[in-house]
Design a protein around this motif. Structure first.
Motif, PDB file in Angstrom:
ATOM      1  N   LYS A  40       0.446  -0.757  -0.279  1.00 13.56           N
ATOM      2  CA  LYS A  40       0.069   0.070   0.327  1.00 13.56           C
ATOM      3  C   LYS A  40       0.683   1.827  -0.170  1.00 13.56           C
ATOM      4  O   LYS A  40       1.329   1.410   0.583  1.00 13.56           O
ATOM      5  N   GLY A  41       1.198   1.737  -1.150  1.00 13.39           N
ATOM      6  CA  GLY A  41       1.651   2.845  -1.287  1.00 13.39           C
ATOM      7  C   GLY A  41       3.626   2.596  -1.631  1.00 13.39           C
ATOM      8  O   GLY A  41       3.935   3.227  -2.692  1.00 13.39           O
ATOM      9  N   SER A  42       4.651   1.638  -1.201  1.00 11.60           N
ATOM     10  CA  SER A  42       4.851   1.330  -1.405  1.00 11.60           C
ATOM     11  C   SER A  42       5.432   0.324  -2.637  1.00 11.60           C
ATOM     12  O   SER A  42       5.260  -0.652  -2.636  1.00 11.60           O
ATOM     13  N   PRO A  43       6.720   0.614  -2.646  1.00  8.83           N
ATOM     14  CA  PRO A  43       6.546  -0.210  -4.355  1.00  8.83           C
ATOM     15  C   PRO A  43       6.652  -1.373  -3.772  1.00  8.83           C
ATOM     16  O   PRO A  43       7.592  -2.179  -2.744  1.00  8.83           O
ATOM     17  N   LEU A  44       6.369  -2.686  -4.602  1.00 12.34           N
ATOM     18  CA  LEU A  44       6.464  -4.030  -4.521  1.00 12.34           C
ATOM     19  C   LEU A  44       6.229  -4.481  -5.958  1.00 12.34           C
ATOM     20  O   LEU A  44       4.762  -4.401  -6.110  1.00 12.34           O
ATOM     21  N   LEU A  45       6.619  -6.011  -6.392  1.00 17.07           N
ATOM     22  CA  LEU A  45       6.712  -6.977  -7.371  1.00 17.07           C
ATOM     23  C   LEU A  45       6.657  -8.339  -7.754  1.00 17.07           C
ATOM     24  O   LEU A  45       7.394  -8.580  -6.340  1.00 17.07           O
ATOM     25  N   ILE A  46       6.007  -8.640  -8.391  1.00 18.30           N
ATOM     26  CA  ILE A  46       6.521 -10.100  -8.028  1.00 18.30           C
ATOM     27  C   ILE A  46       6.609 -10.353  -9.551  1.00 18.30           C
ATOM     28  O   ILE A  46       7.049 -10.991 -10.860  1.00 18.30           O
ATOM     29  N   GLY A  47       8.333 -11.710  -9.289  1.00 15.18           N
ATOM     30  CA  GLY A  47       8.763 -11.941 -10.755  1.00 15.18           C
ATOM     31  C   GLY A  47       8.783 -13.234 -10.872  1.00 15.18           C
ATOM     32  O   GLY A  47       8.870 -14.021  -9.403  1.00 15.18           O
ATOM     33  N   LYS A  79      12.552 -12.142 -15.995  1.00  9.57           N
ATOM     34  CA  LYS A  79      12.188 -11.074 -17.593  1.00  9.57           C
ATOM     35  C   LYS A  79      11.013 -11.123 -17.230  1.00  9.57           C
ATOM     36  O   LYS A  79      10.442 -10.024 -17.774  1.00  9.57           O
ATOM     37  N   LYS A  80      10.474 -11.875 -16.141  1.00 13.89           N
ATOM     38  CA  LYS A  80       9.113 -12.219 -16.512  1.00 13.89           C
ATOM     39  C   LYS A  80       8.636 -11.619 -15.123  1.00 13.89           C
ATOM     40  O   LYS A  80       8.401 -12.232 -14.128  1.00 13.89           O
ATOM     41  N   PHE A  81       7.633 -10.016 -15.182  1.00 14.77           N
ATOM     42  CA  PHE A  81       7.457  -9.759 -13.745  1.00 14.77           C
ATOM     43  C   PHE A  81       5.645  -8.989 -13.928  1.00 14.77           C
ATOM     44  O   PHE A  81       5.112  -8.903 -14.931  1.00 14.77           O
ATOM     45  N   ILE A  82       5.281  -8.696 -12.215  1.00 17.34           N
ATOM     46  CA  ILE A  82       4.164  -8.825 -11.801  1.00 17.34           C
ATOM     47  C   ILE A  82       3.554  -7.161 -11.303  1.00 17.34           C
ATOM     48  O   ILE A  82       4.468  -7.599 -10.154  1.00 17.34           O
ATOM     49  N   PHE A  83       3.322  -6.207 -11.841  1.00 15.57           N
ATOM     50  CA  PHE A  83       3.164  -5.055 -10.765  1.00 15.57           C
ATOM     51  C   PHE A  83       2.220  -4.939 -10.054  1.00 15.57           C
ATOM     52  O   PHE A  83       0.841  -4.840 -10.936  1.00 15.57           O
ATOM     53  N   LEU A  84       1.894  -5.048  -8.443  1.00 16.80           N
ATOM     54  CA  LEU A  84       1.554  -5.058  -7.873  1.00 16.80           C
ATOM     55  C   LEU A  84       0.499  -4.316  -7.865  1.00 16.80           C
ATOM     56  O   LEU A  84       0.873  -2.676  -8.300  1.00 16.80           O
ATOM     57  N   GLU A  85      -0.436  -3.724  -7.869  1.00 21.04           N
ATOM     58  CA  GLU A  85      -1.401  -2.520  -8.095  1.00 21.04           C
ATOM     59  C   GLU A  85      -1.093  -2.048  -6.620  1.00 21.04           C
ATOM     60  O   GLU A  85      -0.900  -2.437  -6.057  1.00 21.04           O
TER      61      GLU A  85
END
Length: 211
Positions: A178-185, A205-211
């Motif tokens: 929530k508000g801070s960046p985080l992604l899934i590889g 090289k495959k990522f999901i950028f969390l909303e």
């Protein structure tokens, strides 16, 4: 800004965590740490003040290596609590839950006072430790790890990017933000989380950028 890297792999994850932390050094930090779930589902943690190479030296100097295929790691820029080993992440609650956190929990004093009444003990001056205790408290209701995290974060005011592991659920890692960046590889060798994709480019090289 703090940095997070973690994941579940089909190999020892400690080298990946250290490599990821080094790639996140540009974000600025004053301490670092990592925790790995060993094969017997117990936590093995290392923390150091200063550069990541000091954490790596700490780990390499141990007689027993830190081994496991699931873990989380963190570079910390002090907000609540001075730079110290005790304030460095990851934080643990009752050897049950471990958390790394990027962000600021604005109502942490309110939560801390509640948790002290619930019998929790604090080993740091950080706002992050209340998150670990809140998740552990929810786990007492015998619900799943993800449900416990969902209930715990509903009590948090502020910003957060979280990586969470539990000794009771040694086959999973939880990511929420929530508000801070985080992604899934995602790769054939495992699933990962990070504050920045740079930390994981050696793996996927495959990522999901969390909303």
């Amino acid at each position: 800004m703090c940095g997070i890297v973690g994941g579940i792999t089909n190999k020892n994850i400690t080298p990946l965590l250290l490599h990821g932390l080094k790639l996140l050094e540009y974000r600025g930090y004053d301490s670092s740490g990592l925790i790995v779930l060993s094969k017997n589902s117990s936590f093995d943690r290392a923390r150091s003040v200063g550069k990541v190479y000091k954490l790596e030296k700490n780990i390499n100097s141990r007689k027993k290596p830190i081994l496991g295929n699931i873990g989380i790691a963190h570079t910390r820029w002090a907000t609540h609590g001075e730079p110290s080993n005790l304030n460095a992440h990851p934080h643990i609650s009752k050897n049950s839950v471990s958390v790394v956190h990027n962000g600021i929990i604005e109502n942490y004093l309110e939560l801390k006072n509640l948790q002290l009444k619930q019998g929790y003990k604090f080993s740091s001056d950080t706002d992050t430790e209340v998150i670990a205790h809140a998740i552990d408290f929810e786990l007492q209701s015998n619900i799943s790890l993800i449900e416990s995290v969902q209930k715990a974060v509903s009590s948090l005011e502020g910003s957060y990017g979280l990586g969470i592991v539990s000794s009771s659920f040694p086959d999973r890692i939880i990511a929420t933000r929530k508000g801070s960046p985080l992604l899934i590889g995602i790769s054939e060798n495992g699933n990962y989380i990070a504050s920045d994709q740079m930390a994981l480019l050696s793996e996927t090289k495959k990522f999901i950028f969390l909303e």
